[in-house]
Design a protein around this motif. Structure first.
Motif, PDB file in Angstrom:
ATOM      1  N   ASN A   2      -5.202   1.642  -1.275  1.00  0.00           N
ATOM      2  CA  ASN A   2      -5.692   0.379  -1.580  1.00  0.00           C
ATOM      3  C   ASN A   2      -4.534  -0.662  -2.096  1.00  0.00           C
ATOM      4  O   ASN A   2      -3.533  -0.070  -2.676  1.00  0.00           O
ATOM      5  CB  ASN A   2      -6.665   0.149  -2.600  1.00  0.00           C
ATOM      6  N   SER A   3      -4.398  -1.868  -1.759  1.00  0.00           N
ATOM      7  CA  SER A   3      -3.607  -2.640  -2.313  1.00  0.00           C
ATOM      8  C   SER A   3      -3.911  -3.464  -3.521  1.00  0.00           C
ATOM      9  O   SER A   3      -5.092  -3.263  -3.849  1.00  0.00           O
ATOM     10  CB  SER A   3      -3.251  -4.017  -1.083  1.00  0.00           C
ATOM     11  N   ASP A  52       0.442   4.213   1.045  1.00  0.00           N
ATOM     12  CA  ASP A  52       0.077   4.615   2.250  1.00  0.00           C
ATOM     13  C   ASP A  52      -0.793   4.091   3.126  1.00  0.00           C
ATOM     14  O   ASP A  52      -1.732   3.001   2.740  1.00  0.00           O
ATOM     15  CB  ASP A  52       0.046   6.288   2.336  1.00  0.00           C
ATOM     16  N   PRO A  53      -1.004   4.173   4.446  1.00  0.00           N
ATOM     17  CA  PRO A  53      -1.984   3.542   5.136  1.00  0.00           C
ATOM     18  C   PRO A  53      -3.348   3.487   4.751  1.00  0.00           C
ATOM     19  O   PRO A  53      -4.106   2.441   5.137  1.00  0.00           O
ATOM     20  CB  PRO A  53      -1.761   3.843   6.705  1.00  0.00           C
ATOM     21  N   ASP A  54      -3.732   4.553   4.104  1.00  0.00           N
ATOM     22  CA  ASP A  54      -5.169   4.438   3.429  1.00  0.00           C
ATOM     23  C   ASP A  54      -5.458   4.170   2.263  1.00  0.00           C
ATOM     24  O   ASP A  54      -6.452   4.272   1.601  1.00  0.00           O
ATOM     25  CB  ASP A  54      -5.663   6.082   3.697  1.00  0.00           C
ATOM     26  N   ARG A  75      -5.783 -10.090   2.357  1.00  0.00           N
ATOM     27  CA  ARG A  75      -4.527 -10.485   1.997  1.00  0.00           C
ATOM     28  C   ARG A  75      -4.598 -11.807   1.520  1.00  0.00           C
ATOM     29  O   ARG A  75      -5.391 -12.701   1.822  1.00  0.00           O
ATOM     30  CB  ARG A  75      -3.753 -10.637   3.335  1.00  0.00           C
ATOM     31  N   ARG A 121       0.806  -1.167   0.164  1.00  0.00           N
ATOM     32  CA  ARG A 121       0.099   0.086  -0.101  1.00  0.00           C
ATOM     33  C   ARG A 121       0.832   1.254  -0.096  1.00  0.00           C
ATOM     34  O   ARG A 121       1.846   1.347   0.785  1.00  0.00           O
ATOM     35  CB  ARG A 121      -1.002   0.145   1.292  1.00  0.00           C
ATOM     36  N   ARG A 180      -9.512   1.564   6.266  1.00  0.00           N
ATOM     37  CA  ARG A 180      -8.145   1.180   5.937  1.00  0.00           C
ATOM     38  C   ARG A 180      -7.986  -0.176   6.734  1.00  0.00           C
ATOM     39  O   ARG A 180      -7.170  -1.023   5.961  1.00  0.00           O
ATOM     40  CB  ARG A 180      -7.357   2.270   6.717  1.00  0.00           C
ATOM     41  N   ASP A 181      -8.708  -0.518   7.714  1.00  0.00           N
ATOM     42  CA  ASP A 181      -8.554  -1.932   8.315  1.00  0.00           C
ATOM     43  C   ASP A 181      -9.172  -3.152   7.514  1.00  0.00           C
ATOM     44  O   ASP A 181      -8.470  -4.146   7.449  1.00  0.00           O
ATOM     45  CB  ASP A 181      -9.242  -1.858   9.848  1.00  0.00           C
ATOM     46  N   ALA A 207      -6.812  -3.654   4.641  1.00  0.00           N
ATOM     47  CA  ALA A 207      -5.611  -4.421   5.179  1.00  0.00           C
ATOM     48  C   ALA A 207      -6.129  -5.926   5.535  1.00  0.00           C
ATOM     49  O   ALA A 207      -5.042  -6.924   5.261  1.00  0.00           O
ATOM     50  CB  ALA A 207      -5.080  -3.636   6.374  1.00  0.00           C
TER      51      ALA A 207
END
Length: 169
Positions: free
Chosen positions: A39-40, A35-37, A97, A33, A90-91, A94
């Protein structure tokens, strides 16, 4: 070119871009990502496939591949099986996966087969049929399919961009 051929070509292009964005990536790059906000890659490809699965299965009157073919169990995400990613924070992002790009492309290939199987039988006369009265104006089959295609192509482009960032990081 018929409507069915045009729609099939569009869904084929989405599949090609999903495979290109995921090909050969290990789990850590799929989860990258900016940054923390952000999307992957995994989240983007999962989400676009979930939306395609949800929306096309709905208009086709068939079960979603996510649940009917066991993809929800294979992914084992800590999300409700009906979740498509809309409104994720964001969570939630995350939490999406995967260990392998093959899982993402396998699920996408399953949804792609369902989608092209359905759109391959569409005629011009089918496209004006209203499929969703919750909007003003009501959504027709043609508008719903174009919306899915547009959303999927946007997200594959985003995944390709994030892949470039991940590979350079």
């Amino acid at each position: 070119m018929t409507s069915a051929e045009l729609l099939t070509d569009a869904f084929d292009r989405i599949r090609e871009e999903v495979h290109a964005a995921a090909a050969g990536l290990p789990a850590d790059l799929l989860a990258f990502r900016a940054d923390p906000d952000a999307n992957s890659i995994a989240w983007l490809l999962w989400h676009l496939t979930r939306v395609q699965d949800d929306h096309v299965a709905d208009v086709a009157g068939t079960p979603q591949r996510w649940t009917s073919d066991g993809w929800a169990e294979r992914f084992a995400l800590p999300l409700d099986p009906s979740d498509t990613g809309f409104g994720h924070d964001r969570d939630d992002v995350a939490a999406v996966r995967v260990d392998s790009a093959d899982l993402l492309t396998g699920y996408h290939d399953s949804v792609h087969a369902m989608a092209v199987g359905y759109v391959g039988g569409i005629t011009d006369a089918d496209l004006p049929a209203v499929v969703d009265n919750a909007w003003d104006p009501p959504v027709t089959l043609g508008v719903r399919l174009v919306s899915v295609i547009s959303d999927c192509l946007q997200h594959t482009g985003q995944a390709a961009f994030v892949r470039g960032l991940a590979e350079r990081a």
